[in-house]
Design a protein around this motif. Structure first.
Motif, mmCIF file in Angstrom:
data_model
loop_
_atom_site.group_PDB
_atom_site.id
_atom_site.type_symbol
_atom_site.label_atom_id
_atom_site.label_comp_id
_atom_site.label_asym_id
_atom_site.label_seq_id
_atom_site.Cartn_x
_atom_site.Cartn_y
_atom_site.Cartn_z
ATOM 1 N N ALA A 63 53.064 1.215 -0.062
ATOM 2 C CA ALA A 63 52.049 1.849 -0.907
ATOM 3 C C ALA A 63 50.809 0.982 -1.023
ATOM 4 O O ALA A 63 49.676 1.456 -0.855
ATOM 5 C CB ALA A 63 52.636 2.141 -2.288
ATOM 6 N N THR A 64 51.013 -0.292 -1.300
ATOM 7 C CA THR A 64 49.883 -1.205 -1.435
ATOM 8 C C THR A 64 49.099 -1.283 -0.134
ATOM 9 O O THR A 64 47.864 -1.253 -0.120
ATOM 10 C CB THR A 64 50.375 -2.601 -1.846
ATOM 11 N N GLY A 65 49.836 -1.371 0.992
ATOM 12 C CA GLY A 65 49.177 -1.462 2.291
ATOM 13 C C GLY A 65 48.375 -0.223 2.625
ATOM 14 O O GLY A 65 47.235 -0.309 3.099
ATOM 15 N N ALA A 66 48.952 0.962 2.377
ATOM 16 C CA ALA A 66 48.258 2.211 2.706
ATOM 17 C C ALA A 66 47.042 2.415 1.817
ATOM 18 O O ALA A 66 45.967 2.821 2.286
ATOM 19 C CB ALA A 66 49.222 3.389 2.574
ATOM 20 N N ARG A 294 56.785 -7.072 10.040
ATOM 21 C CA ARG A 294 57.538 -6.136 9.209
ATOM 22 C C ARG A 294 56.604 -5.134 8.534
ATOM 23 O O ARG A 294 57.004 -4.021 8.226
ATOM 24 C CB ARG A 294 58.326 -6.889 8.129
ATOM 25 N N ILE A 295 55.399 -5.575 8.243
ATOM 26 C CA ILE A 295 54.451 -4.739 7.510
ATOM 27 C C ILE A 295 53.165 -4.629 8.317
ATOM 28 O O ILE A 295 52.597 -5.642 8.728
ATOM 29 C CB ILE A 295 54.136 -5.345 6.127
ATOM 30 N N GLN A 296 52.743 -3.412 8.559
ATOM 31 C CA GLN A 296 51.464 -3.166 9.211
ATOM 32 C C GLN A 296 50.672 -2.186 8.361
ATOM 33 O O GLN A 296 51.239 -1.254 7.796
ATOM 34 C CB GLN A 296 51.652 -2.547 10.603
ATOM 35 N N SER A 297 49.368 -2.394 8.273
ATOM 36 C CA SER A 297 48.516 -1.413 7.605
ATOM 37 C C SER A 297 47.224 -1.296 8.387
ATOM 38 O O SER A 297 46.764 -2.265 9.001
ATOM 39 C CB SER A 297 48.242 -1.811 6.150
ATOM 40 N N MET A 298 46.668 -0.107 8.376
ATOM 41 C CA MET A 298 45.460 0.122 9.172
ATOM 42 C C MET A 298 44.603 1.202 8.524
ATOM 43 O O MET A 298 45.114 2.229 8.060
ATOM 44 C CB MET A 298 45.837 0.528 10.601
ATOM 45 N N PRO A 299 43.289 0.955 8.448
ATOM 46 C CA PRO A 299 42.393 1.989 7.947
ATOM 47 C C PRO A 299 42.240 3.097 8.972
ATOM 48 O O PRO A 299 42.196 2.853 10.178
ATOM 49 C CB PRO A 299 41.071 1.234 7.727
ATOM 50 N N LEU A 300 42.182 4.330 8.484
ATOM 51 C CA LEU A 300 42.017 5.488 9.355
ATOM 52 C C LEU A 300 40.645 6.127 9.170
ATOM 53 O O LEU A 300 40.349 7.129 9.823
ATOM 54 C CB LEU A 300 43.114 6.520 9.074
#
Length: 385
Positions: A63-66, A294-300
């Motif tokens: 949630a934090t990452g997204a 383990r954790i990836q986040s990316m702006p769309l």
């Protein structure tokens, strides 16, 4: 408010053979979205871990990452701390899976004492007596890894995890089982002797969730199909996620996979391998120089962000859409929905299963469900034509 529910797995049989398998979920798939829409990003990030009784740390990290990737202002913990929280959650889950759920699935007595010891060590090591978080205390985490390795050596492997990983083929694994030093060794011996291909399916293992694949394969499906979170596919086809997908290149998993395919025994061996590697990573003795994140986040773009987290059960996805610091859309794809897809690994693996009696059929089906490890309760029903 926790989002609960269960899976109902129904086996329709003709004679002694399973002809059709259906999986129905009572979990309200849109509940999280309905709860989160309209909240501020900060409130949404705080709410998500409370919605899930299992893998709350991974859900919070996703949630934090997204939300952060969507450009929202959230109180983001530092990356190493989030990563270690997800790792420890996976370690704790592995002890429970291998020493409580697995024996229960096979009608054996669970081994609660080492699980309680592991949980105590994790809880007492992640916070100082004054409540200060210690996830970034390298010495504390290394010492925790050593203690968890000792518990695993005594209760699961019968030897140090690093030594167990030197079992490189099926013969060595059979010899380990034959020594019957731990409950997992005994139970795995029964599986390899009696049902080595139980729930084998041709459903492919999930490809590594690289950023390009997530952007070009997963994001268009999330955007274009509101039903995708309840029946996710990879490029239009069901895939299997979890330890077997992650550990497929490890020597012992390769050996079992070459002999038995994507089956219960191979999945459990993958969990054993992953537990050994996790304890070594935490204690600073893992020989691998490169490990996937383990954790990836990316702006769309346009207030939209995606996070992907590798949990104990497999790939977890969160997609957030934020406008003026408020959530306007939110999607969650949990590992359970990949593995228990209507055309997925469990359904295809149990089709044509044969058993001499209904009790044996139920036991085999429950073991198959256990090996794919849903994040909700489940029950198995049998019907006869």
């Amino acid at each position: 408010m926790a989002i609960e529910g269960e899976l109902i797995v129904r086996l329709d049989c003709r004679g002694r053979c399973v002809r059709q398998v259906t999986v129905r979920s009572t979990r309200p798939m849109d509940a999280a979205r309905r709860v989160l829409i309209g909240k501020t990003a900060q409130d949404a990030a705080a709410t998500v871990p409370m919605l899930f009784s299992i893998c709350g740390g991974a859900q919070g990290a996703a949630a934090t990452g997204a939300l952060a990737a969507a450009g929202a202002t959230v109180q983001e913990a530092d990356f190493p701390s989030r990563d270690r929280e997800v790792m420890l959650e996976s370690l704790q889950d592995a002890f429970w899976h291998l020493l409580i759920d697995w024996p229960n699935a096979m009608g054996s007595a669970p081994c609660a004492t080492p699980v309680a010891a592991a949980r105590y060590e994790i809880a007492s090591s992640t916070r100082a007596p004054d409540g200060t978080p210690r996830l970034n205390d390298a010495t504390a985490m290394r010492e925790l890894g050593i203690r968890l390795s000792t518990i695993a050596a005594q209760a699961i492997f019968g030897m140090p995890p690093a030594a167990w990983l030197e079992l490189a083929d099926g013969d060595a694994l059979h010899a380990w089982c034959a020594r019957r030093q731990t409950v997992p060794a005994v139970l795995l011996g029964h599986i390899l002797a009696d049902e080595p291909t139980l729930c084998r399916s041709a459903i492919p293992l999930m490809p590594a969730p690289q950023p390009d694949a997530l952007l070009h394969v997963i994001v268009p499906a999330l955007r274009g199909d509101p039903a995708f979170p309840s029946a996710p596919t990879w490029a239009g086809a069901p895939v299997e996620t979890g330890a077997l997908a992650r550990m497929r290149k490890e020597p012992l998993v390769l050996a079992l996979h070459g002999k038995f395919g994507n089956a219960v025994g191979t999945r459990i061996v993958a969990r054993l391998v992953e537990l050994a590697l996790l304890t070594m990573e935490l204690s600073g003795t893992d020989p691998r120089t490169e490990m996937p994140p383990r954790i990836q986040s990316m702006p769309l773009g346009d207030g939209e962000g995606l996070a992907a987290v590798e949990t104990a059960r497999g790939l977890l996805l969160h997609r957030a859409h934020v406008r003026d610091e408020c959530v306007v859309d939110y999607q969650i794809v949990a590992p359970t929905e990949w593995n228990f897809h209507s055309g997925g690994a469990l359904v295809r693996g149990l089709e044509n299963l044969e058993a001499n009696d209904e009790l044996h059929l139920l036991r085999s089906a429950r073991l198959a469900v256990h090996a794919l490890d849903p994040c909700v309760a489940f029950r198995v029903e049998v019907g006869h034509a």
